[in-house]
Design a protein around this motif. Sequence first.
Motif, short mmCIF file in Angstrom:
data_model
loop_
_atom_site.label_atom_id
_atom_site.label_comp_id
_atom_site.label_asym_id
_atom_site.label_seq_id
_atom_site.Cartn_x
_atom_site.Cartn_y
_atom_site.Cartn_z
N PRO A 5 -16.56 -11.46 7.74
CA PRO A 5 -15.23 -11.03 8.04
C PRO A 5 -14.62 -9.26 7.79
O PRO A 5 -15.54 -9.06 6.93
N THR A 6 -13.71 -8.91 8.30
CA THR A 6 -13.50 -7.60 8.19
C THR A 6 -12.31 -7.49 7.77
O THR A 6 -11.41 -8.11 8.40
N ALA A 7 -11.96 -5.84 7.75
CA ALA A 7 -10.46 -6.40 7.21
C ALA A 7 -10.16 -5.50 8.87
O ALA A 7 -10.47 -5.04 9.21
N THR A 8 -8.53 -5.57 8.81
CA THR A 8 -8.19 -5.05 9.63
C THR A 8 -7.67 -4.02 9.91
O THR A 8 -6.96 -3.09 8.77
N ALA A 9 -6.93 -3.29 11.10
CA ALA A 9 -6.66 -1.57 11.15
C ALA A 9 -5.45 -2.57 10.67
O ALA A 9 -4.93 -1.17 10.07
N THR A 10 -4.57 -3.15 10.50
CA THR A 10 -3.03 -3.15 9.92
C THR A 10 -2.86 -3.71 8.59
O THR A 10 -1.65 -4.12 7.41
N ASP A 11 -4.40 -3.28 7.58
CA ASP A 11 -4.56 -3.89 6.27
C ASP A 11 -4.57 -2.68 5.50
O ASP A 11 -5.01 -2.20 5.46
N PRO A 12 -2.99 -3.00 4.78
CA PRO A 12 -2.52 -1.61 3.79
C PRO A 12 -3.29 -2.02 2.66
O PRO A 12 -3.77 -3.02 2.29
N VAL A 13 -4.10 -0.88 2.10
CA VAL A 13 -4.22 -0.91 0.81
C VAL A 13 -2.65 -1.15 -0.12
O VAL A 13 -1.78 -0.82 0.03
N LEU A 14 -3.11 -2.39 -1.20
CA LEU A 14 -1.77 -2.66 -1.89
C LEU A 14 -2.48 -2.66 -3.36
O LEU A 14 -2.74 -3.05 -4.02
N ARG A 15 -1.14 -2.44 -3.45
CA ARG A 15 -0.63 -1.62 -5.51
C ARG A 15 0.24 -2.63 -5.93
O ARG A 15 1.68 -2.94 -5.22
N GLN A 16 -0.12 -3.21 -7.74
CA GLN A 16 1.90 -3.44 -7.84
C GLN A 16 2.95 -2.00 -7.70
O GLN A 16 2.53 -0.89 -7.17
N GLY A 17 3.57 -2.54 -7.62
CA GLY A 17 5.18 -1.34 -7.23
C GLY A 17 5.24 -2.15 -5.23
O GLY A 17 6.32 -1.42 -5.38
N ASP A 18 4.26 -2.58 -4.48
CA ASP A 18 4.32 -2.81 -2.97
C ASP A 18 4.95 -3.93 -2.98
O ASP A 18 5.32 -4.81 -4.06
N SER A 19 5.56 -4.35 -2.08
CA SER A 19 6.64 -5.57 -1.56
C SER A 19 6.54 -5.20 0.61
O SER A 19 6.39 -4.63 0.89
N GLY A 20 6.86 -6.24 0.98
CA GLY A 20 6.77 -7.38 2.64
C GLY A 20 5.78 -7.99 2.80
O GLY A 20 5.62 -8.64 2.01
N ALA A 21 5.53 -7.66 4.37
CA ALA A 21 5.34 -8.90 4.96
C ALA A 21 3.39 -8.90 4.70
O ALA A 21 2.83 -9.69 4.21
N ALA A 22 2.99 -8.15 4.51
CA ALA A 22 1.49 -7.48 2.98
C ALA A 22 1.75 -8.43 2.89
O ALA A 22 0.20 -9.08 2.15
N VAL A 23 2.12 -8.38 1.35
CA VAL A 23 2.24 -9.06 0.13
C VAL A 23 2.48 -10.33 0.52
O VAL A 23 0.87 -10.65 -0.31
N THR A 24 2.94 -10.78 1.00
CA THR A 24 2.99 -12.30 1.90
C THR A 24 1.71 -12.80 1.57
O THR A 24 1.49 -14.14 0.61
N LYS A 25 1.50 -11.78 3.08
CA LYS A 25 0.64 -12.21 3.17
C LYS A 25 -1.32 -12.86 2.63
O LYS A 25 -2.00 -13.56 2.05
N LEU A 26 -0.94 -11.33 1.58
CA LEU A 26 -1.58 -11.02 0.73
C LEU A 26 -1.85 -12.74 -0.17
O LEU A 26 -2.93 -13.73 -1.23
#
Length: 126
Positions: A5-26
């Motif tokens: 599996p590969t990371a997709t172009a829409t996969d942001p780097v996430l870290r503490q303090g982030d929020s939103g749909a990508a964090v929900t998916k994580l």
Amino acid sequence: MASTPTATATDPVLRQGDSGAAVTKLQQLLNAKGINITVDGVFGNATRAAVVQFQQQNGIVADGIVGTQTWQALRRVGNAPIQLTDAAIYYEPSNYPYQKEAFEWLQSQISRSALEEFARRWRNLG
């Protein structure tokens, strides 16, 4: 041979303090991998601890930051059985049509009496 599996172009780097749909998916992916965490879309202390745990379990630098390697490991499909409750929670047939086919196959493997008993309990009919 299975593809990696590969990371997709829409996969942001996430870290503490982030929020939103990508964090929900994580958080959903962490749950699917057996690390129980509340899905709230907020990358707080609990999410960071869950990410570090997952990274340690998968031989990834355990820095609590979700980058390419962590996304790849989260998406890696293993042969471990899944819990039906997890399957129901993450059921998204509009995004993953093969999920409906998997449920239909499973249903065809279960006896009618077992399905009737499940329906009775699901509907809380005593």
